[in-house]
Design a protein around this motif. Structure first.
Motif, PDB file in Angstrom:
ATOM      1  N   ASP A   1      11.909   4.854   5.994  1.00  0.00           N
ATOM      2  CA  ASP A   1      12.283   5.327   4.667  1.00  0.00           C
ATOM      3  C   ASP A   1      11.110   5.328   3.691  1.00  0.00           C
ATOM      4  O   ASP A   1      10.091   4.689   3.917  1.00  0.00           O
ATOM      5  CB  ASP A   1      13.395   4.441   4.098  1.00  0.00           C
ATOM      6  CG  ASP A   1      14.671   4.537   4.917  1.00  0.00           C
ATOM      7  OD1 ASP A   1      14.965   5.624   5.454  1.00  0.00           O
ATOM      8  OD2 ASP A   1      15.367   3.508   5.023  1.00  0.00           O
ATOM      9  N   ARG A   2      11.325   6.034   2.589  1.00  0.00           N
ATOM     10  CA  ARG A   2      10.377   6.037   1.474  1.00  0.00           C
ATOM     11  C   ARG A   2      11.023   5.255   0.335  1.00  0.00           C
ATOM     12  O   ARG A   2      12.237   5.288   0.175  1.00  0.00           O
ATOM     13  CB  ARG A   2      10.047   7.462   1.046  1.00  0.00           C
ATOM     14  CG  ARG A   2       9.345   8.253   2.174  1.00  0.00           C
ATOM     15  CD  ARG A   2       8.931   9.633   1.737  1.00  0.00           C
ATOM     16  NE  ARG A   2       7.894   9.605   0.720  1.00  0.00           N
ATOM     17  CZ  ARG A   2       6.593   9.404   0.937  1.00  0.00           C
ATOM     18  NH1 ARG A   2       6.163   9.202   2.164  1.00  0.00           N
ATOM     19  NH2 ARG A   2       5.726   9.405  -0.054  1.00  0.00           N
TER      20      ARG A   2
ATOM     21  N   GLN B   1       5.560   4.878   1.859  1.00  0.00           N
ATOM     22  CA  GLN B   1       6.146   5.205   3.163  1.00  0.00           C
ATOM     23  C   GLN B   1       6.222   3.942   4.016  1.00  0.00           C
ATOM     24  O   GLN B   1       5.200   3.349   4.352  1.00  0.00           O
ATOM     25  CB  GLN B   1       5.292   6.257   3.887  1.00  0.00           C
ATOM     26  CG  GLN B   1       5.769   6.596   5.286  1.00  0.00           C
ATOM     27  CD  GLN B   1       7.111   7.317   5.279  1.00  0.00           C
ATOM     28  OE1 GLN B   1       7.228   8.394   4.719  1.00  0.00           O
ATOM     29  NE2 GLN B   1       8.120   6.728   5.901  1.00  0.00           N
ATOM     30  N   ALA B   2       7.450   3.558   4.364  1.00  0.00           N
ATOM     31  CA  ALA B   2       7.650   2.420   5.256  1.00  0.00           C
ATOM     32  C   ALA B   2       7.705   2.907   6.700  1.00  0.00           C
ATOM     33  O   ALA B   2       7.889   4.099   6.965  1.00  0.00           O
ATOM     34  CB  ALA B   2       8.924   1.680   4.877  1.00  0.00           C
ATOM     35  N   PHE B   3       7.544   1.952   7.602  1.00  0.00           N
ATOM     36  CA  PHE B   3       7.564   2.252   9.028  1.00  0.00           C
ATOM     37  C   PHE B   3       8.461   1.259   9.753  1.00  0.00           C
ATOM     38  O   PHE B   3       8.631   0.122   9.307  1.00  0.00           O
ATOM     39  CB  PHE B   3       6.145   2.160   9.615  1.00  0.00           C
ATOM     40  CG  PHE B   3       5.307   3.361   9.327  1.00  0.00           C
ATOM     41  CD1 PHE B   3       5.030   4.289  10.321  1.00  0.00           C
ATOM     42  CD2 PHE B   3       4.793   3.583   8.064  1.00  0.00           C
ATOM     43  CE1 PHE B   3       4.259   5.407  10.051  1.00  0.00           C
ATOM     44  CE2 PHE B   3       4.020   4.698   7.784  1.00  0.00           C
ATOM     45  CZ  PHE B   3       3.749   5.613   8.788  1.00  0.00           C
ATOM     46  N   ASP B   4       8.997   1.700  10.871  1.00  0.00           N
ATOM     47  CA  ASP B   4       9.680   0.827  11.814  1.00  0.00           C
ATOM     48  C   ASP B   4       8.717   0.737  12.994  1.00  0.00           C
ATOM     49  O   ASP B   4       8.698   1.609  13.852  1.00  0.00           O
ATOM     50  CB  ASP B   4      11.021   1.415  12.227  1.00  0.00           C
ATOM     51  CG  ASP B   4      11.752   0.551  13.229  1.00  0.00           C
ATOM     52  OD1 ASP B   4      11.328  -0.597  13.465  1.00  0.00           O
ATOM     53  OD2 ASP B   4      12.762   1.027  13.779  1.00  0.00           O
TER      54      ASP B   4
ATOM     55  N   ALA C   1       0.853  -1.182   0.000  1.00  0.00           N
ATOM     56  CA  ALA C   1       0.000   0.000   0.000  1.00  0.00           C
ATOM     57  C   ALA C   1       0.897   1.244   0.000  1.00  0.00           C
ATOM     58  O   ALA C   1       2.113   1.137   0.211  1.00  0.00           O
ATOM     59  CB  ALA C   1      -0.900  -0.012   1.237  1.00  0.00           C
ATOM     60  N   PRO C   2       0.330   2.418  -0.213  1.00  0.00           N
ATOM     61  CA  PRO C   2       1.155   3.635  -0.218  1.00  0.00           C
ATOM     62  C   PRO C   2       1.834   3.950   1.114  1.00  0.00           C
ATOM     63  O   PRO C   2       2.791   4.703   1.152  1.00  0.00           O
ATOM     64  CB  PRO C   2       0.153   4.734  -0.584  1.00  0.00           C
ATOM     65  CG  PRO C   2      -0.912   4.018  -1.345  1.00  0.00           C
ATOM     66  CD  PRO C   2      -1.029   2.676  -0.673  1.00  0.00           C
ATOM     67  N   GLU C   3       1.335   3.373   2.206  1.00  0.00           N
ATOM     68  CA  GLU C   3       1.973   3.610   3.505  1.00  0.00           C
ATOM     69  C   GLU C   3       1.684   2.456   4.447  1.00  0.00           C
ATOM     70  O   GLU C   3       0.814   1.633   4.194  1.00  0.00           O
ATOM     71  CB  GLU C   3       1.486   4.923   4.120  1.00  0.00           C
ATOM     72  CG  GLU C   3       0.000   4.948   4.434  1.00  0.00           C
ATOM     73  CD  GLU C   3      -0.438   6.285   4.975  1.00  0.00           C
ATOM     74  OE1 GLU C   3       0.408   7.139   5.285  1.00  0.00           O
ATOM     75  OE2 GLU C   3      -1.645   6.481   5.098  1.00  0.00           O
ATOM     76  N   GLY C   4       2.464   2.419   5.530  1.00  0.00           N
ATOM     77  CA  GLY C   4       2.211   1.430   6.566  1.00  0.00           C
ATOM     78  C   GLY C   4       2.963   0.120   6.418  1.00  0.00           C
ATOM     79  O   GLY C   4       2.698  -0.831   7.148  1.00  0.00           O
TER      80      GLY C   4
ATOM     81  N   GLY D   1       3.191  -5.181   8.342  1.00  0.00           N
ATOM     82  CA  GLY D   1       2.879  -3.884   8.897  1.00  0.00           C
ATOM     83  C   GLY D   1       1.377  -3.892   9.073  1.00  0.00           C
ATOM     84  O   GLY D   1       0.666  -4.514   8.276  1.00  0.00           O
ATOM     85  N   VAL D   2       0.878  -3.279  10.103  1.00  0.00           N
ATOM     86  CA  VAL D   2      -0.566  -3.331  10.369  1.00  0.00           C
ATOM     87  C   VAL D   2      -1.361  -2.601   9.292  1.00  0.00           C
ATOM     88  O   VAL D   2      -2.329  -3.129   8.742  1.00  0.00           O
ATOM     89  CB  VAL D   2      -0.896  -2.746  11.763  1.00  0.00           C
ATOM     90  CG1 VAL D   2      -2.391  -2.742  12.003  1.00  0.00           C
ATOM     91  CG2 VAL D   2      -0.195  -3.540  12.852  1.00  0.00           C
ATOM     92  N   ALA D   3      -0.958  -1.399   8.948  1.00  0.00           N
ATOM     93  CA  ALA D   3      -1.739  -0.582   8.009  1.00  0.00           C
ATOM     94  C   ALA D   3      -1.633  -1.085   6.570  1.00  0.00           C
ATOM     95  O   ALA D   3      -2.606  -0.999   5.815  1.00  0.00           O
ATOM     96  CB  ALA D   3      -1.301   0.876   8.084  1.00  0.00           C
ATOM     97  N   ASN D   4      -0.476  -1.597   6.169  1.00  0.00           N
ATOM     98  CA  ASN D   4      -0.245  -1.995   4.789  1.00  0.00           C
ATOM     99  C   ASN D   4      -1.307  -2.975   4.272  1.00  0.00           C
ATOM    100  O   ASN D   4      -2.014  -2.668   3.312  1.00  0.00           O
ATOM    101  CB  ASN D   4       1.178  -2.544   4.661  1.00  0.00           C
ATOM    102  CG  ASN D   4       1.495  -3.077   3.296  1.00  0.00           C
ATOM    103  OD1 ASN D   4       1.255  -2.431   2.287  1.00  0.00           O
ATOM    104  ND2 ASN D   4       2.030  -4.282   3.268  1.00  0.00           N
ATOM    105  N   PRO D   5      -1.464  -4.165   4.855  1.00  0.00           N
ATOM    106  CA  PRO D   5      -2.474  -5.087   4.329  1.00  0.00           C
ATOM    107  C   PRO D   5      -3.900  -4.614   4.581  1.00  0.00           C
ATOM    108  O   PRO D   5      -4.805  -4.943   3.812  1.00  0.00           O
ATOM    109  CB  PRO D   5      -2.189  -6.408   5.046  1.00  0.00           C
ATOM    110  CG  PRO D   5      -1.462  -6.013   6.271  1.00  0.00           C
ATOM    111  CD  PRO D   5      -0.694  -4.769   5.936  1.00  0.00           C
TER     112      PRO D   5
END
Length: 181
Positions: A55-56, A46-49, A12-15, A79-83
Protein backbone atom coordinates in the motif's frame (compact mmCIF):
# COMPACT_ATOMS: atom_id res chain seq x y z
CA UNK A 1 -2.21 5.25 28.51
CA UNK A 2 -0.64 7.49 25.84
CA UNK A 3 -3.38 10.12 25.80
CA UNK A 4 -2.34 13.45 24.32
CA UNK A 5 1.02 12.08 23.13
CA UNK A 6 2.18 12.34 19.55
CA UNK A 7 4.51 9.69 18.14
CA UNK A 8 6.59 10.23 14.99
CA UNK A 9 6.95 7.43 12.46
CA UNK A 10 9.94 8.31 10.29
CA UNK A 11 10.15 6.63 6.88
CA UNK A 12 11.78 7.08 3.50
CA UNK A 13 9.60 7.64 0.41
CA UNK A 14 9.75 3.91 -0.39
CA UNK A 15 10.92 0.56 0.88
CA UNK A 16 9.06 0.46 4.21
CA UNK A 17 8.08 -3.01 5.40
CA UNK A 18 4.33 -2.41 5.58
CA UNK A 19 3.54 -4.55 8.61
CA UNK A 20 6.39 -2.87 10.55
CA UNK A 21 4.62 0.44 9.92
CA UNK A 22 0.98 -0.56 10.31
CA UNK A 23 1.12 -2.75 13.43
CA UNK A 24 3.06 -0.26 15.61
CA UNK A 25 0.85 2.52 14.20
CA UNK A 26 -2.28 0.66 15.35
CA UNK A 27 -0.71 -0.13 18.75
CA UNK A 28 0.07 3.55 19.30
CA UNK A 29 -3.45 4.58 18.25
CA UNK A 30 -5.08 1.93 20.45
CA UNK A 31 -3.01 3.22 23.40
CA UNK A 32 -4.52 6.67 22.84
CA UNK A 33 -1.66 8.48 21.11
CA UNK A 34 -1.60 10.27 17.77
CA UNK A 35 0.79 8.76 15.22
CA UNK A 36 2.23 11.09 12.55
CA UNK A 37 3.90 9.88 9.35
CA UNK A 38 7.08 11.85 8.74
CA UNK A 39 9.14 11.41 5.58
CA UNK A 40 11.85 13.12 3.61
CA UNK A 41 9.41 14.18 0.86
CA UNK A 42 5.76 15.26 0.87
CA UNK A 43 3.03 13.21 -0.78
CA UNK A 44 2.82 9.48 -0.27
CA UNK A 45 5.23 6.72 0.69
CA UNK A 46 5.35 3.26 -0.85
CA UNK A 47 5.28 0.31 1.53
CA UNK A 48 6.32 -3.21 0.64
CA UNK A 49 5.46 -6.74 1.70
CA UNK A 50 9.05 -7.97 1.67
CA UNK A 51 10.01 -7.34 -1.98
CA UNK A 52 6.50 -6.80 -3.40
CA UNK A 53 4.83 -3.41 -3.55
CA UNK A 54 2.03 -3.05 -1.02
CA UNK A 55 0.00 0.00 0.00
CA UNK A 56 0.78 3.70 -0.23
CA UNK A 57 0.40 5.98 2.80
CA UNK A 58 -0.01 9.77 2.97
CA UNK A 59 2.79 11.75 4.58
CA UNK A 60 1.65 14.07 7.38
CA UNK A 61 4.77 16.25 7.35
CA UNK A 62 8.33 16.19 6.09
CA UNK A 63 11.30 15.90 8.41
CA UNK A 64 12.24 19.48 7.48
CA UNK A 65 8.84 20.77 8.71
CA UNK A 66 8.85 19.28 12.22
CA UNK A 67 10.75 19.58 15.47
CA UNK A 68 11.60 16.74 17.82
CA UNK A 69 9.91 18.79 20.55
CA UNK A 70 6.59 18.14 18.74
CA UNK A 71 6.79 14.42 19.63
CA UNK A 72 7.03 12.23 22.70
CA UNK A 73 8.52 9.25 20.85
CA UNK A 74 9.84 7.90 17.56
CA UNK A 75 9.20 4.66 15.66
CA UNK A 76 11.59 3.57 12.92
CA UNK A 77 9.99 0.82 10.78
CA UNK A 78 12.24 -1.50 8.86
CA UNK A 79 12.42 -2.85 5.38
CA UNK A 80 15.80 -3.06 3.69
CA UNK A 81 15.51 0.04 1.49
CA UNK A 82 13.75 2.30 4.02
CA UNK A 83 16.60 2.81 6.54
CA UNK A 84 19.21 2.62 3.80
CA UNK A 85 17.58 5.62 2.12
CA UNK A 86 16.96 7.47 5.41
CA UNK A 87 20.61 7.28 6.45
CA UNK A 88 21.60 9.22 3.33
CA UNK A 89 19.42 12.23 4.26
CA UNK A 90 21.23 14.47 6.78
CA UNK A 91 18.03 16.05 8.15
CA UNK A 92 16.52 12.59 8.80
CA UNK A 93 19.68 11.42 10.56
CA UNK A 94 19.74 14.59 12.66
CA UNK A 95 16.05 14.14 13.53
CA UNK A 96 16.84 10.66 14.90
CA UNK A 97 19.90 11.90 16.78
CA UNK A 98 17.85 14.69 18.35
CA UNK A 99 15.51 12.14 19.93
CA UNK A 100 18.49 10.66 21.75
CA UNK A 101 19.94 14.06 22.63
CA UNK A 102 16.63 15.11 24.21
CA UNK A 103 16.02 11.81 26.03
CA UNK A 104 12.91 10.78 24.10
CA UNK A 105 12.18 7.05 23.57
CA UNK A 106 12.91 5.43 20.22
CA UNK A 107 11.67 2.09 18.85
CA UNK A 108 13.40 0.51 15.82
CA UNK A 109 12.71 -2.82 14.14
CA UNK A 110 14.42 -5.05 11.59
CA UNK A 111 16.84 -3.04 9.38
CA UNK A 112 15.94 0.31 11.03
CA UNK A 113 19.06 0.32 13.26
CA UNK A 114 21.07 1.25 10.14
CA UNK A 115 19.68 4.75 10.65
CA UNK A 116 20.72 4.60 14.32
CA UNK A 117 24.28 3.69 13.27
CA UNK A 118 24.38 6.70 10.95
CA UNK A 119 23.16 8.93 13.80
CA UNK A 120 26.01 7.53 15.96
CA UNK A 121 23.69 6.61 18.85
CA UNK A 122 24.31 2.87 19.31
CA UNK A 123 27.72 2.95 21.01
CA UNK A 124 27.44 1.30 24.43
CA UNK A 125 23.79 0.32 23.89
CA UNK A 126 22.23 -3.17 23.84
CA UNK A 127 19.99 -3.83 20.87
CA UNK A 128 18.83 -6.32 18.31
CA UNK A 129 18.00 -6.17 14.61
CA UNK A 130 17.65 -8.27 11.51
CA UNK A 131 20.63 -10.68 11.81
CA UNK A 132 22.53 -9.25 8.83
CA UNK A 133 23.05 -5.97 10.74
CA UNK A 134 24.82 -7.69 13.64
CA UNK A 135 28.34 -6.95 12.41
CA UNK A 136 27.47 -3.36 11.44
CA UNK A 137 26.03 -2.73 14.91
CA UNK A 138 28.96 -4.33 16.71
CA UNK A 139 31.41 -2.32 14.60
CA UNK A 140 29.49 0.82 15.64
CA UNK A 141 29.98 -0.08 19.31
CA UNK A 142 26.64 -1.74 20.11
CA UNK A 143 26.14 -4.92 22.13
CA UNK A 144 23.99 -6.98 19.72
CA UNK A 145 21.69 -9.69 21.07
CA UNK A 146 19.56 -12.22 19.18
CA UNK A 147 16.28 -11.73 21.06
CA UNK A 148 12.67 -10.94 20.15
CA UNK A 149 12.85 -7.54 21.83
CA UNK A 150 15.65 -5.67 23.60
CA UNK A 151 14.87 -2.71 25.85
CA UNK A 152 17.95 -0.61 26.60
CA UNK A 153 17.88 2.14 29.20
CA UNK A 154 21.67 2.55 29.35
CA UNK A 155 21.83 5.99 27.83
CA UNK A 156 19.92 9.22 27.58
CA UNK A 157 16.67 7.52 26.56
CA UNK A 158 14.87 4.20 26.28
CA UNK A 159 15.67 2.31 23.08
CA UNK A 160 13.40 -0.56 22.03
CA UNK A 161 14.56 -2.85 19.21
CA UNK A 162 13.27 -6.04 17.59
CA UNK A 163 14.51 -8.35 14.85
CA UNK A 164 11.66 -8.94 12.39
CA UNK A 165 7.91 -8.98 11.71
CA UNK A 166 7.49 -12.16 13.77
CA UNK A 167 8.54 -10.07 16.81
CA UNK A 168 5.93 -7.34 16.29
CA UNK A 169 3.67 -8.27 19.21
CA UNK A 170 6.52 -7.90 21.72
CA UNK A 171 7.92 -4.88 19.88
CA UNK A 172 4.60 -3.00 19.89
CA UNK A 173 4.01 -3.66 23.59
CA UNK A 174 7.53 -2.60 24.56
CA UNK A 175 7.31 0.54 22.39
CA UNK A 176 3.96 1.58 23.87
CA UNK A 177 5.35 0.97 27.38
CA UNK A 178 8.43 3.09 26.59
CA UNK A 179 6.30 5.91 25.18
CA UNK A 180 4.11 5.80 28.29
CA UNK A 181 7.21 6.53 30.36
Amino acid sequence: MLNDKTIAFLVAPEGIEQVELTEPWQAVKQAGATPRLISTRPGEVQAFDHLDKADRFPVDETVDEVLVADFEGLVLPGGVANPDLLRTVPSAVQFVKDFFDTGRPVAAICHAPWTLIEADVVRGRKLTSWPSLRTDLRNAGADWEDREVVICTAGPNTLVTSRKPDDLKAFCQAAVDAFAG
